[in-house]
Structures are given as C-alpha cells and as structure tokens.
Enzyme design. Structure first.
Site, short mmCIF file in Angstrom:
data_model
loop_
_atom_site.label_atom_id
_atom_site.label_comp_id
_atom_site.label_asym_id
_atom_site.label_seq_id
_atom_site.Cartn_x
_atom_site.Cartn_y
_atom_site.Cartn_z
N CYS A 1 0.87 -1.31 -0.15
CA CYS A 1 0.06 -0.01 0.03
C CYS A 1 0.96 1.24 0.23
O CYS A 1 1.71 1.43 0.96
CB CYS A 1 -0.82 0.02 1.29
SG CYS A 1 -1.89 1.31 1.50
N CYS B 1 -0.15 3.71 -6.19
CA CYS B 1 -0.92 3.06 -5.42
C CYS B 1 -1.11 1.46 -6.15
O CYS B 1 -1.23 1.43 -7.25
CB CYS B 1 -2.45 3.80 -5.58
SG CYS B 1 -3.78 2.75 -4.79
N THR B 2 -1.34 0.52 -5.16
CA THR B 2 -1.21 -0.85 -5.61
C THR B 2 -2.68 -1.05 -6.06
O THR B 2 -2.76 -2.27 -6.89
CB THR B 2 -0.86 -1.70 -4.45
OG1 THR B 2 -1.71 -1.64 -3.26
CG2 THR B 2 0.67 -1.51 -4.17
#
Length: 260
Positions: free
Chosen positions: A71, A182-183
């Site tokens: 994250c 952002c994953t």
C-alpha cells in the site's frame, strides 16, 4: 520464510500475485483491510495505527519473517514506524517504484499518481529527487481510482472517462513515465495504457520482487497461500479470483487487529 503482505483492500493483490509467481514455494499471508478502505483519505496518525495493527497481526499470528507493505499510502507514512517496532525486514513500495521509474525514463520527466495522502506526503517526490536531482516530477492525486477498482470498474466507460479527467493534463506536461503510486492502480493499467500508449507505466509490485530476492528466503516451504479480509466484499472476491485464482478468503474481526 513466510512473508506477510498487507494493504487497505484489493490493490495489494497485484503485489501478492507477483510475489507468488516469483516464489512459488514460499508461504504467503495476505491481509486486506477491507473494513477500513481506503487509507488514502485518513490522517497520518490513523494510517500508522492501521498499518501497525495489520503488520502486527501477521507477525504475531503467522510468524512471518518479512513484511511487505503493499500500500503506497501506508508505505509513505508507516514504513519507518514498522521498521522500528518489528524485528524483521519491512519492505515498502515507494523506493522500488521510484528506482524503476528512474531506470526507464528517457527525458527525466516523471509523473506520479496516487491517493491524496500519498501525494501529500511527497514520499515519491523526495525519493525520486534523492535518486536524480535533475528529474522533473509531476504529481496528481486520483482519489476516485480506488473506489473504481474496489467496485470492479476497471475497463468500462466510467473508468476511461475518469482516467482521462485525471490524467489528460498530467500527460500534457510531457512526461514519458508514469508511476502507479497506489497498488490498486495496476488494475487500471490496461485502460491507462490504451489511452496513453507512449507512456512507460511503472508498477512497483514487479520491483518489490527484486528487493525480496536480496533477502534469504526459505524455499523449502509448501507454498501455502492464505488471504484474510476484515469485511466481506463481493468486489474483492471477484478481483481476487481474476488475479490469483480460487484461494479461500477468511474473514477476521477488526477486534482481532485492534487487540494487539
């Protein structure tokens, strides 16, 4: 050497997928904090608290030998804290992503997109500048991307219009490389690439694998895969099946996290 991975929700499964493919015999434990997603609109104090709870749960319950913060928001705010309190390696996503971007950019103009909290933290800006002070860095918060992904809207017309709304002006700056900060965002990668085919798209989940290779891993394990969530989510299950297959999802109570 079991590895613990956590994220606020679905996005970290992109990291889980890459690690699982590269280390098929290493046990992996993933925690998606779906009850409290997104982290990107929370305060620094709250983000650190949530991150400590998730990482501590994985460490104390499954004796993991490394933690991956899948994250960007948590990596931006909680990495140092987790490294202080845990006696095991803790790997964030910012440094690997920044290093990859510097390697592939030809004109030294790099765009960074992420949650409001990640962009506000300036973690990518500072990391990129530490790698090359001559870079031109353009940042953009894209707060609607996480809800889109959590709803499973990753390639429809709504997704395309939202991507264009956020990225058209950023692309006009002349960037040749875009960091998905952002994953959750790699799930929109095909949509972004379809609209801006000339961009180098940097997905830090791939770079994280290289960092893990520098840690001595026990490859004599069974390759166990466990996925935990803190709230039921149809969208999570749908995208989980698409990304990593039919791995059973177990729900844990927030009280189990908060009691640690």
């Amino acid at each position: 050497m079991p590895i613990g991975i956590f994220d606020s929700g679905i996005g970290g499964l992109t990291v889980f997928k890459e690690i699982a493919a590269s280390f098929p015999k290493v046990d992996l434990y993933y925690l998606g904090d779906t009850a409290r997603v997104p982290y990107g609109n929370k305060s620094k104090t709250t983000i650190i608290r949530y991150s400590v709870e998730c990482a501590s749960y994985l460490y104390h319950n499954y004796n993991v030998d490394a933690i991956v913060i899948a994250c960007n928001t948590a990596s931006s705010y909680a990495l140092d804290t987790l490294r202080e309190i845990l006696p095991i390696p803790v790997i964030g996503v910012v440094q690997p992503g920044a290093e990859s971007a510097v390697k592939v950019s030809k004109n030294k103009k790099i765009g960074v997109i992420g949650t409001s909290a990640t962009i506000k933290s300036n973690s990518y800006f500072e990391t990129l500048k530490s790698l090359d002070k001559d870079l031109e860095i353009y940042q953009k918060a894209c707060p609607l991307f996480v809800p889109l992904v959590e709803e499973g809207w990753i390639d429809n017309e709504v997704a395309k219009l939202t991507v264009k709304e956020y990225l058209d002006d950023l692309v006009k700056t002349g960037i040749d490389t875009l960091i998905l900060g952002c994953t959750h965002y790699p799930l929109l990668k095909n949509t972004i690439k379809g609209l801006y085919p000339h961009l180098n798209i940097v997905d830090s989940s791939v770079a994280i694998v290289e960092h893990l290779k520098n840690i001595k891993l026990n490859i004599e394990e069974t390759g166990k895969r466990k996925i935990f969530i803190t709230d039921e989510s149809h969208a999570f299950d749908k995208l989980k099946n698409m990304l990593v297959g039919d791995i059973k999802t177990e729900k844990i109570e927030l009280s189990d996290l908060c009691s640690l």
